[in-house]
Design a protein around this motif. Structure first.
Motif, PDB file in Angstrom:
ATOM      1  N   UNK A  74      -7.728 -35.231  55.718  1.00 27.72           N
ATOM      2  CA  UNK A  74      -9.149 -34.432  56.260  1.00 27.72           C
ATOM      3  C   UNK A  74      -9.277 -32.851  55.776  1.00 27.72           C
ATOM      4  N   UNK A  75      -8.142 -32.321  55.840  1.00 22.89           N
ATOM      5  CA  UNK A  75      -7.998 -30.678  55.281  1.00 22.89           C
ATOM      6  C   UNK A  75      -8.420 -30.970  53.616  1.00 22.89           C
ATOM      7  N   UNK A  76      -7.657 -31.892  53.092  1.00 19.25           N
ATOM      8  CA  UNK A  76      -8.087 -31.773  51.243  1.00 19.25           C
ATOM      9  C   UNK A  76      -9.212 -32.549  51.019  1.00 19.25           C
ATOM     10  N   UNK A  77      -9.873 -33.501  51.986  1.00 21.28           N
ATOM     11  CA  UNK A  77     -11.288 -33.616  51.691  1.00 21.28           C
ATOM     12  C   UNK A  77     -12.492 -32.510  51.950  1.00 21.28           C
ATOM     13  N   UNK A  78     -11.971 -31.701  52.600  1.00 22.40           N
ATOM     14  CA  UNK A  78     -12.842 -30.537  52.931  1.00 22.40           C
ATOM     15  C   UNK A  78     -12.807 -29.284  51.966  1.00 22.40           C
ATOM     16  N   UNK A  79     -11.552 -28.810  51.563  1.00 23.88           N
ATOM     17  CA  UNK A  79     -11.125 -27.906  50.639  1.00 23.88           C
ATOM     18  C   UNK A  79     -10.187 -28.558  49.751  1.00 23.88           C
ATOM     19  N   UNK A  80     -10.364 -28.438  48.559  1.00 23.74           N
ATOM     20  CA  UNK A  80      -9.428 -29.161  47.453  1.00 23.74           C
ATOM     21  C   UNK A  80      -8.427 -28.128  47.075  1.00 23.74           C
ATOM     22  N   UNK A 125     -14.249 -23.203  56.561  1.00 25.61           N
ATOM     23  CA  UNK A 125     -14.556 -24.120  55.876  1.00 25.61           C
ATOM     24  C   UNK A 125     -15.064 -25.353  56.490  1.00 25.61           C
ATOM     25  N   UNK A 126     -14.182 -25.570  57.505  1.00 22.91           N
ATOM     26  CA  UNK A 126     -14.605 -27.013  58.440  1.00 22.91           C
ATOM     27  C   UNK A 126     -15.986 -26.757  59.084  1.00 22.91           C
ATOM     28  N   UNK A 127     -16.288 -25.549  59.530  1.00 21.24           N
ATOM     29  CA  UNK A 127     -17.655 -25.356  60.126  1.00 21.24           C
ATOM     30  C   UNK A 127     -18.733 -25.331  59.569  1.00 21.24           C
ATOM     31  N   UNK A 128     -18.596 -25.073  58.073  1.00 21.95           N
ATOM     32  CA  UNK A 128     -19.559 -25.398  56.953  1.00 21.95           C
ATOM     33  C   UNK A 128     -19.872 -26.673  56.579  1.00 21.95           C
ATOM     34  N   UNK A 129     -18.712 -27.743  56.826  1.00 28.27           N
ATOM     35  CA  UNK A 129     -18.638 -28.996  56.119  1.00 28.27           C
ATOM     36  C   UNK A 129     -18.676 -29.782  57.201  1.00 28.27           C
TER      37      UNK A 129
END
Length: 209
Positions: free
Chosen positions: A110-116, A142-146
């Motif tokens: 989940x983290x790497x799907x949101x920020x590479x 990043x998660x708030x924007x995604x």
């Protein structure tokens, strides 16, 4: 928030994952994003997420690196002895990524799907010397924007979270957790995913990240 393992193990686990990524990138020349995909595919990531003592306290970074390679390619290496590691940018990414996974209880995927990996690497110059709390704040942003797929489809259907909970029979708190990605919908019981898909009139594959 409940964590999969005690904070007493976090320092060791984050160093081990940092060393693992350093070896993969700096020693064996595997691109960081590719190796992290293998890390997830190999199930080693899942073992850390669930707090398996063998992985959070019992393995070295090099052992973990070799395990990922073996499980995903079939290549087998003899374990070498590493006396000291350089604190490379790749090391920092693995170290910080593990801290954030523990802190957020989000899956590595989940983290790497949101920020590479490359985006994480780009943060090295600005926050690698800062307190770890700064990394948490940056990744939380990043998660708030995604938006999750679940949230996008729900909004497209014109439903509130409360209406989706009523229509699907899935609790409101659970829907909120999946939408903010603090829980991974990919790991949900299939019955939950099917109920959400039926209420949203979409295919199950459209909900999964």
């Amino acid at each position: 928030m409940m964590h999969a393992y005690s904070p007493l193990y976090l320092s060791k686990t984050s160093r081990t994952v940092g060393n693992m990524l350093h070896d993969a990138v700096e020693v064996y020349g595997i691109p960081g994003d590719e190796f992290l995909r293998r890390f997830i595919q190999s199930d080693v990531a899942a073992q850390i997420e669930c707090g398996n003592p063998k992985y959070i306290a019992g393995k070295s970074g090099l052992e973990m690196c070799y395990e990922v390679i073996e499980k995903t390619t079939g290549e087998v290496y003899e374990i070498e002895v590493v006396k000291q590691y350089d604190r490379s940018p790749a090391y920092w990414v693995g170290w910080m990524l593990t801290h954030y996974q523990w802190y957020s209880s989000r899956s590595f995927k989940s983290i790497l799907d949101t920020i590479s990996y490359d985006e994480l690497l780009g943060l090295y110059g600005t926050i690698h010397e800062a307190d770890i709390q700064k990394s948490y704040e940056v990744l939380d942003a990043h998660f708030e924007k995604s938006e999750s797929k679940l949230k996008k489809i729900r909004k497209h259907c014109g439903l509130t979270q409360e209406e989706l909970a009523c229509a699907s029979g899935v609790s409101l708190n659970t829907i909120r957790a999946y939408e903010r990605k603090s829980k991974d919908l990919n790991k949900a019981q299939m019955d939950i995913v099917l109920r959400l898909a039926k209420a949203l009139r979409c295919n199950v594959s459209e909900l999964l990240e």
